[in-house]
Write a protein that holds these residues in place. Structure first.
Motif, PDB file in Angstrom:
ATOM      1  N   LEU A  20     -15.581   8.341 -24.056  1.00 49.87           N
ATOM      2  CA  LEU A  20     -14.638   8.885 -25.121  1.00 49.87           C
ATOM      3  C   LEU A  20     -13.991   7.488 -25.464  1.00 49.87           C
ATOM      4  N   GLY A  21     -14.055   6.293 -24.980  1.00 49.26           N
ATOM      5  CA  GLY A  21     -13.503   5.347 -25.594  1.00 49.26           C
ATOM      6  C   GLY A  21     -13.238   4.150 -24.576  1.00 49.26           C
ATOM      7  N   VAL A  22     -12.590   3.201 -24.913  1.00 49.75           N
ATOM      8  CA  VAL A  22     -12.187   2.111 -23.974  1.00 49.75           C
ATOM      9  C   VAL A  22     -10.734   2.113 -24.126  1.00 49.75           C
ATOM     10  N   LEU A  23      -9.943   1.983 -22.771  1.00 50.27           N
ATOM     11  CA  LEU A  23      -8.505   2.213 -22.869  1.00 50.27           C
ATOM     12  C   LEU A  23      -7.827   1.192 -23.613  1.00 50.27           C
ATOM     13  N   ASP A  27      -3.813   4.459 -26.979  1.00 51.41           N
ATOM     14  CA  ASP A  27      -2.342   4.417 -26.887  1.00 51.41           C
ATOM     15  C   ASP A  27      -1.897   5.352 -25.859  1.00 51.41           C
ATOM     16  N   LEU A  28      -0.863   5.120 -25.379  1.00 46.93           N
ATOM     17  CA  LEU A  28      -0.265   6.034 -24.192  1.00 46.93           C
ATOM     18  C   LEU A  28       0.866   6.930 -24.741  1.00 46.93           C
ATOM     19  N   GLU A  29       1.061   8.380 -24.329  1.00 40.40           N
ATOM     20  CA  GLU A  29       2.258   9.178 -24.475  1.00 40.40           C
ATOM     21  C   GLU A  29       3.072   8.853 -23.442  1.00 40.40           C
ATOM     22  N   ILE A  30       4.325   8.752 -23.445  1.00 42.13           N
ATOM     23  CA  ILE A  30       5.258   8.401 -22.421  1.00 42.13           C
ATOM     24  C   ILE A  30       6.302   9.450 -22.492  1.00 42.13           C
ATOM     25  N   ILE A  42      -6.684   8.660 -27.610  1.00 45.09           N
ATOM     26  CA  ILE A  42      -8.081   7.921 -27.746  1.00 45.09           C
ATOM     27  C   ILE A  42      -8.135   7.934 -29.507  1.00 45.09           C
ATOM     28  N   PRO A  43      -8.276   7.183 -30.200  1.00 45.85           N
ATOM     29  CA  PRO A  43      -8.451   7.072 -31.627  1.00 45.85           C
ATOM     30  C   PRO A  43      -9.982   7.468 -31.833  1.00 45.85           C
ATOM     31  N   VAL A  44     -10.391   8.544 -32.884  1.00 44.75           N
ATOM     32  CA  VAL A  44     -11.786   8.835 -33.167  1.00 44.75           C
ATOM     33  C   VAL A  44     -12.370   7.762 -34.215  1.00 44.75           C
ATOM     34  N   PRO A  45     -13.430   7.339 -33.925  1.00 47.41           N
ATOM     35  CA  PRO A  45     -13.787   6.372 -34.784  1.00 47.41           C
ATOM     36  C   PRO A  45     -14.096   6.787 -36.087  1.00 47.41           C
ATOM     37  N   LYS A  54     -10.073  15.396 -36.583  1.00 46.54           N
ATOM     38  CA  LYS A  54      -9.364  15.031 -35.397  1.00 46.54           C
ATOM     39  C   LYS A  54      -9.208  13.508 -35.593  1.00 46.54           C
ATOM     40  N   GLU A  55      -7.876  12.700 -35.692  1.00 45.11           N
ATOM     41  CA  GLU A  55      -7.935  11.420 -35.735  1.00 45.11           C
ATOM     42  C   GLU A  55      -7.586  10.855 -34.266  1.00 45.11           C
ATOM     43  N   GLU A  56      -7.686  11.780 -33.310  1.00 46.20           N
ATOM     44  CA  GLU A  56      -7.248  11.145 -32.108  1.00 46.20           C
ATOM     45  C   GLU A  56      -7.927  12.250 -31.048  1.00 46.20           C
ATOM     46  N   VAL A  57      -7.952  11.862 -29.783  1.00 45.61           N
ATOM     47  CA  VAL A  57      -8.230  12.878 -28.699  1.00 45.61           C
ATOM     48  C   VAL A  57      -7.201  12.591 -27.753  1.00 45.61           C
ATOM     49  N   LYS A  58      -6.380  13.750 -27.210  1.00 47.79           N
ATOM     50  CA  LYS A  58      -5.486  13.528 -26.335  1.00 47.79           C
ATOM     51  C   LYS A  58      -5.928  13.969 -24.913  1.00 47.79           C
ATOM     52  N   ILE A  59      -5.975  13.046 -24.121  1.00 47.70           N
ATOM     53  CA  ILE A  59      -6.141  13.128 -22.482  1.00 47.70           C
ATOM     54  C   ILE A  59      -4.980  13.379 -21.705  1.00 47.70           C
TER      55      ILE A  59
END
Length: 79
Positions: A20-23, A27-30, A42-45, A54-59
Motif C-alpha cells: 500500500l505504500g511506505v510509511l 501522514d498520521l491522523e491524530i 497513504i497518498p495514492v500515486p 481517491k487521493e489517499e487511503v486511510k488505514i
C-alpha cells in the motif's frame, strides 16, 4: 517504539499481500484530545500527473496487526 523508527517501513495488506505504500510517504491522523494515532493516510500515486478518484487511503490504527523490522501488516476487511 518511536515515530522515527516507523519511517521507511512498507505497509502490506494481509488479505491480498498488496503493497500500500511506505510509511515515509504517509501522514498520521491524530486525535486532538488524546494525542493517540487514529489512522495512517497513504497518498495514492498519480498516473501521468492526473489524480485518481481517491487521493489517499486511510488505514485505521486498529487494523494494524504487526509492526516488524521492515514492514507493517494490516488487516482491513473493508478494503
Amino acid at each position: 517504539m518511536r515515530l522515527s523508527q516507523l519511517g521507511g517501513k512498507e505497509i502490506i495488506d494481509l488479505k491480498n499481500g498488496e503493497r500500500l505504500g511506505v510509511l515515509g510517504e504517509t501522514d498520521l491522523e491524530i486525535d486532538d484530545r488524546t494525542g493517540h494515532i487514529k489512522a495512517l493516510l497513504i497518498p495514492v500515486p498519480r498516473v501521468f500527473g492526473f489524480k485518481k478518484d481517491k487521493e489517499e487511503v486511510k488505514i485505521y490504527w486498529k487494523h494494524i496487526k504487526k509492526i516488524g523490522t521492515d514492514m507493517i501488516i494490516i488487516d482491513d476487511t473493508n478494503r
